[in-house]
Write an enzyme that holds these catalytic residues in place. Structure first.
Site, PDB file in Angstrom:
ATOM      1  N   ARG A 251      19.593  -0.202  -5.711  1.00  6.33           N
ATOM      2  CA  ARG A 251      20.432  -0.778  -6.773  1.00  6.33           C
ATOM      3  C   ARG A 251      19.943  -0.395  -8.167  1.00  6.33           C
ATOM      4  O   ARG A 251      20.043  -1.192  -9.104  1.00  6.33           O
ATOM      5  CB  ARG A 251      20.480  -2.313  -6.656  1.00  6.33           C
ATOM      6  CG  ARG A 251      21.078  -2.835  -5.380  1.00  6.33           C
ATOM      7  CD  ARG A 251      22.601  -2.781  -5.437  1.00  6.33           C
ATOM      8  NE  ARG A 251      23.187  -3.632  -4.439  1.00  6.33           N
ATOM      9  CZ  ARG A 251      23.756  -4.809  -4.702  1.00  6.33           C
ATOM     10  NH1 ARG A 251      23.826  -5.257  -5.920  1.00  6.33           N
ATOM     11  NH2 ARG A 251      24.266  -5.526  -3.727  1.00  6.33           N
TER      12      ARG A 251
ATOM     13  N   ARG B 257      23.248  -4.025 -13.399  1.00  2.91           N
ATOM     14  CA  ARG B 257      23.344  -4.901 -14.566  1.00  2.91           C
ATOM     15  C   ARG B 257      22.054  -5.093 -15.356  1.00  2.91           C
ATOM     16  O   ARG B 257      22.083  -5.613 -16.466  1.00  2.91           O
ATOM     17  CB  ARG B 257      23.899  -6.264 -14.143  1.00  2.91           C
ATOM     18  CG  ARG B 257      25.408  -6.250 -14.071  1.00  2.91           C
ATOM     19  CD  ARG B 257      25.949  -7.576 -13.634  1.00  2.91           C
ATOM     20  NE  ARG B 257      25.662  -7.811 -12.220  1.00  2.91           N
ATOM     21  CZ  ARG B 257      25.995  -8.912 -11.569  1.00  2.91           C
ATOM     22  NH1 ARG B 257      26.579  -9.895 -12.209  1.00  2.91           N
ATOM     23  NH2 ARG B 257      25.725  -9.031 -10.290  1.00  2.91           N
TER      24      ARG B 257
ATOM     25  N   ARG C  96      30.458  -1.141 -17.858  1.00  6.14           N
ATOM     26  CA  ARG C  96      31.148  -2.100 -16.997  1.00  6.14           C
ATOM     27  C   ARG C  96      32.176  -2.872 -17.816  1.00  6.14           C
ATOM     28  O   ARG C  96      33.298  -3.100 -17.370  1.00  6.14           O
ATOM     29  CB  ARG C  96      30.099  -3.040 -16.388  1.00  6.14           C
ATOM     30  CG  ARG C  96      30.617  -4.244 -15.654  1.00  6.14           C
ATOM     31  CD  ARG C  96      30.980  -3.906 -14.227  1.00  6.14           C
ATOM     32  NE  ARG C  96      30.900  -5.057 -13.369  1.00  6.14           N
ATOM     33  CZ  ARG C  96      31.880  -5.937 -13.183  1.00  6.14           C
ATOM     34  NH1 ARG C  96      33.006  -5.815 -13.817  1.00  6.14           N
ATOM     35  NH2 ARG C  96      31.711  -6.939 -12.352  1.00  6.14           N
TER      36      ARG C  96
ATOM     37  N   ASP D 140      30.002   1.039  -3.505  1.00  4.80           N
ATOM     38  CA  ASP D 140      29.610  -0.215  -2.865  1.00  4.80           C
ATOM     39  C   ASP D 140      29.922  -0.122  -1.380  1.00  4.80           C
ATOM     40  O   ASP D 140      30.813   0.635  -0.976  1.00  4.80           O
ATOM     41  CB  ASP D 140      30.342  -1.407  -3.480  1.00  4.80           C
ATOM     42  CG  ASP D 140      29.671  -2.710  -3.086  1.00  4.80           C
ATOM     43  OD1 ASP D 140      28.641  -3.045  -3.684  1.00  4.80           O
ATOM     44  OD2 ASP D 140      30.140  -3.373  -2.141  1.00  4.80           O
TER      45      ASP D 140
ATOM     46  N   TYR E 159      31.013  -9.501   5.610  1.00  2.00           N
ATOM     47  CA  TYR E 159      31.884  -9.711   4.436  1.00  2.00           C
ATOM     48  C   TYR E 159      33.350  -9.771   4.841  1.00  2.00           C
ATOM     49  O   TYR E 159      34.129 -10.543   4.286  1.00  2.00           O
ATOM     50  CB  TYR E 159      31.660  -8.596   3.406  1.00  2.00           C
ATOM     51  CG  TYR E 159      30.281  -8.661   2.775  1.00  2.00           C
ATOM     52  CD1 TYR E 159      30.033  -9.517   1.704  1.00  2.00           C
ATOM     53  CD2 TYR E 159      29.230  -7.897   3.268  1.00  2.00           C
ATOM     54  CE1 TYR E 159      28.769  -9.598   1.133  1.00  2.00           C
ATOM     55  CE2 TYR E 159      27.966  -7.973   2.706  1.00  2.00           C
ATOM     56  CZ  TYR E 159      27.741  -8.821   1.639  1.00  2.00           C
ATOM     57  OH  TYR E 159      26.490  -8.907   1.089  1.00  2.00           O
TER      58      TYR E 159
HETATM   59  O1  1CP Z   1      22.397   1.883  -7.694  1.00  2.00           O
HETATM   60  C1  1CP Z   1      22.672   1.723  -6.504  1.00  2.00           C
HETATM   61  O2  1CP Z   1      21.867   1.324  -5.654  1.00  2.00           O
HETATM   62  C2  1CP Z   1      24.039   2.212  -6.033  1.00  2.00           C
HETATM   63  C3  1CP Z   1      25.056   1.273  -5.965  1.00  2.00           C
HETATM   64  C4  1CP Z   1      25.168   0.141  -4.953  1.00  2.00           C
HETATM   65  C5  1CP Z   1      24.759   0.038  -3.609  1.00  2.00           C
HETATM   66  C6  1CP Z   1      23.916   0.986  -2.808  1.00  2.00           C
HETATM   67  C7  1CP Z   1      25.891  -1.018  -5.259  1.00  2.00           C
HETATM   68  C8  1CP Z   1      26.474  -1.292  -6.576  1.00  2.00           C
HETATM   69  N1  1CP Z   1      26.000  -1.784  -4.131  1.00  2.00           N
HETATM   70  C9  1CP Z   1      25.293  -1.175  -3.103  1.00  2.00           C
HETATM   71  C10 1CP Z   1      25.170  -1.627  -1.724  1.00  2.00           C
HETATM   72  C11 1CP Z   1      25.519  -3.016  -1.372  1.00  2.00           C
HETATM   73  N2  1CP Z   1      26.594  -3.774  -1.793  1.00  2.00           N
HETATM   74  C12 1CP Z   1      24.838  -3.768  -0.391  1.00  2.00           C
HETATM   75  C13 1CP Z   1      23.673  -3.244   0.415  1.00  2.00           C
HETATM   76  C14 1CP Z   1      22.401  -3.320  -0.361  1.00  2.00           C
HETATM   77  C15 1CP Z   1      21.823  -4.707  -0.541  1.00  2.00           C
HETATM   78  O3  1CP Z   1      21.528  -5.359   0.449  1.00  2.00           O
HETATM   79  O4  1CP Z   1      21.656  -5.083  -1.709  1.00  2.00           O
HETATM   80  C16 1CP Z   1      25.478  -5.005  -0.269  1.00  2.00           C
HETATM   81  C17 1CP Z   1      25.098  -6.152   0.651  1.00  2.00           C
HETATM   82  C18 1CP Z   1      26.589  -5.010  -1.157  1.00  2.00           C
HETATM   83  C19 1CP Z   1      27.593  -6.075  -1.343  1.00  2.00           C
HETATM   84  C20 1CP Z   1      27.667  -6.515  -2.753  1.00  2.00           C
HETATM   85  N3  1CP Z   1      28.240  -5.751  -3.735  1.00  2.00           N
HETATM   86  C21 1CP Z   1      27.107  -7.654  -3.346  1.00  2.00           C
HETATM   87  C22 1CP Z   1      26.313  -8.749  -2.634  1.00  2.00           C
HETATM   88  C23 1CP Z   1      27.184  -9.897  -2.336  1.00  2.00           C
HETATM   89  C24 1CP Z   1      26.469 -11.028  -1.600  1.00  2.00           C
HETATM   90  O5  1CP Z   1      26.234 -12.056  -2.250  1.00  2.00           O
HETATM   91  O6  1CP Z   1      26.188 -10.913  -0.394  1.00  2.00           O
HETATM   92  C25 1CP Z   1      27.399  -7.595  -4.719  1.00  2.00           C
HETATM   93  C26 1CP Z   1      27.062  -8.605  -5.777  1.00  2.00           C
HETATM   94  C27 1CP Z   1      28.096  -6.383  -4.946  1.00  2.00           C
HETATM   95  C28 1CP Z   1      28.574  -5.845  -6.249  1.00  2.00           C
HETATM   96  C29 1CP Z   1      27.794  -4.710  -6.779  1.00  2.00           C
HETATM   97  N4  1CP Z   1      27.556  -3.538  -6.092  1.00  2.00           N
HETATM   98  C30 1CP Z   1      26.852  -2.670  -6.887  1.00  2.00           C
HETATM   99  C31 1CP Z   1      26.642  -3.330  -8.156  1.00  2.00           C
HETATM  100  C32 1CP Z   1      25.942  -2.718  -9.350  1.00  2.00           C
HETATM  101  C33 1CP Z   1      27.230  -4.605  -8.072  1.00  2.00           C
HETATM  102  C34 1CP Z   1      27.294  -5.635  -9.167  1.00  2.00           C
HETATM  103  C35 1CP Z   1      28.643  -5.501  -9.767  1.00  2.00           C
HETATM  104  C36 1CP Z   1      28.742  -5.936 -11.182  1.00  2.00           C
HETATM  105  O7  1CP Z   1      28.980  -7.128 -11.395  1.00  2.00           O
HETATM  106  O8  1CP Z   1      28.641  -5.082 -12.081  1.00  2.00           O
END
Ligand code: 1CP
Length: 345
Positions: free
Chosen positions: A27, A31, A40, A77, A153
């Site tokens: 990640r 943010r 964003r 994502d 999800y």
């Molecule tokens: O920089 C990076 O790593 C690349 C981008 C990336 C990756 C690899 C994002 C951007 N998401 C992911 C994978 C991801 N998404 C996972 C697997 C990794 C982990 O366990 O952290 C999971 C479970 C998600 C699902 C997801 N997407 C969540 C979690 C929800 C939860 O509570 O279970 C969230 C908050 C997101 C949104 C997201 N994805 C990525 C970002 C930067 C964000 C935040 C969005 C924002 O508000 O700007």
């Protein structure tokens, strides 16, 4: 004379020892970076960022420019897969993902690649941008969520702490659950194959919620499902290195490593370093595993822990990373502090 230079990250994945480990942070685009927050706000919507190659490219490059990480990870994502299969996903600011109610009959592979075409375009654009900006040693990682993690999800409609709707479906409607898993296995494999064709040099499978199940469910829906995807990808691209990240898989880890066909293991922050070195790194290269909470806290403990990881895992191939995604409020100075120590070590 033509001199062939292999990138640091790829060397490590080929089990070659290097002086310093390649470094990237799960990640790493996100943010905690002001330049991300700015973009964003401009894009307005998280999925718009994912589906607009210019935005996705820019955001992928941001942490590379700032920190010089050895790997860039495609900005996208894991939830673009349900979205592409026909289950609409939205992201509310500060609230996390929301998915419309799951209806298996409405999911289909028909529009998968059309829907994901901007992601493939972004991959090509990121590769070009890395070269144009002279990050010629930076490896591009493509990724997908593993089916069980993505299914949590799709069934819960959002992130969950107890996984109860997910488990009720898994244990209560096994045939329907199998149908969903088989669809996800196929979609994920096709998606990853296209990512390689677009320019991804390494793949990571995020099984972030591997720790939610045990017993037969782990065997079938984590190990077998991951194995099937990896076999499908490797049938087309036999040399693409694949990193598995089965978070909190505990006692099942070695089985996962031996049976899925992964090339490197992403270690979560619960795993003791001596165990990683003695029991896991002897099987394959490892990646990890600084607790994002320690990075967030900073201070002398951060120095000690980073050094400890480098000292303990440094004898054999390893990739420095976090043991889960970076927290959004992590001070940038703490990232710089960690990098200084890894690079000086
Ligand atoms: O920089 C990076 O790593 C690349 C981008 C990336 C990756 C690899 C994002 C951007 N998401 C992911 C994978 C991801 N998404 C996972 C697997 C990794 C982990 O366990 O952290 C999971 C479970 C998600 C699902 C997801 N997407 C969540 C979690 C929800 C939860 O509570 O279970 C969230 C908050 C997101 C949104 C997201 N994805 C990525 C970002 C930067 C964000 C935040 C969005 C924002 O508000 O700007």
């Amino acid at each position: 004379m033509f001199v062939f230079m292999t990138k640091l990250m790829l060397k490590t994945l080929q089990k070659v020892n290097t002086d310093k480990p390649p470094i990237w942070f799960m990640r790493q685009a996100g943010r905690y970076l002001p330049e991300y927050r700015e973009l964003r706000a401009k894009a307005g919507d998280f999925l718009t960022m994912c589906y607009t190659p210019d935005y996705a490219t820019e955001v992928t490059l941001q942490p590379i420019r700032r920190f010089g990480f050895d790997a860039a990870i495609l900005f996208s994502d894991i939830l673009v897969i349900p979205d592409a299969l026909g289950q609409k996903v939205r992201f509310e600011t500060g609230e996390g993902p929301r998915l419309e109610d799951l209806n298996l009959d409405q999911l289909s592979l028909d529009h998968l690649h059309d829907h994901l075409a901007p992601v493939y375009a972004a991959i090509g654009q990121i590769r070009s941008a890395l070269i144009a900006e002279n990050f010629t040693d930076t490896t591009l990682i493509g990724f997908a969520g593993a089916p069980l993690t993505v299914a949590t999800y799709m069934i819960e409609g959002r992130g969950t702490k107890d996984f109860m709707q997910f488990k009720k479906f898994l244990y209560g409607q096994p045939q329907e659950f199998d149908r969903l898993m088989n669809l996800l296995i196929e979609a994920t494999a096709q998606y990853l194959i296209r990512q390689v064709e677009a320019g991804a040099e390494v793949l990571q499978l995020f099984e972030s919620w591997a720790g939610a199940v045990g017993g037969f469910a782990f065997e079938k829906y984590v190990i077998e499902a991951n194995q099937k995807i990896i076999a499908k990808v490797k049938a087309v691209h036999p040399h693409i290195p694949i990193i598995g990240f089965p978070k909190a898989a505990g006692i099942y880890l070695k089985d996962y490593m031996h049976k899925t066909g992964i090339d490197a293991l992403g270690c979560d922050f619960t795993l003791p370093l001596n165990y990683i070195r003695d029991e896991l790194q002897t099987i394959m290269p490892v990646q990890g595993n600084l607790d994002p909470g320690i990075l967030y806290a900073g201070g002398a403990l951060l120095d000690r822990e980073v050094k400890n990881i480098c000292d303990t895992l440094g004898e054999k191939p390893y990739i420095f990373n976090l043991g889960h995604g970076i927290h959004k409020d992590t001070p940038i100075a703490h990232v710089e502090q960690a990098l200084k120590i890894i690079r000086a070590d």
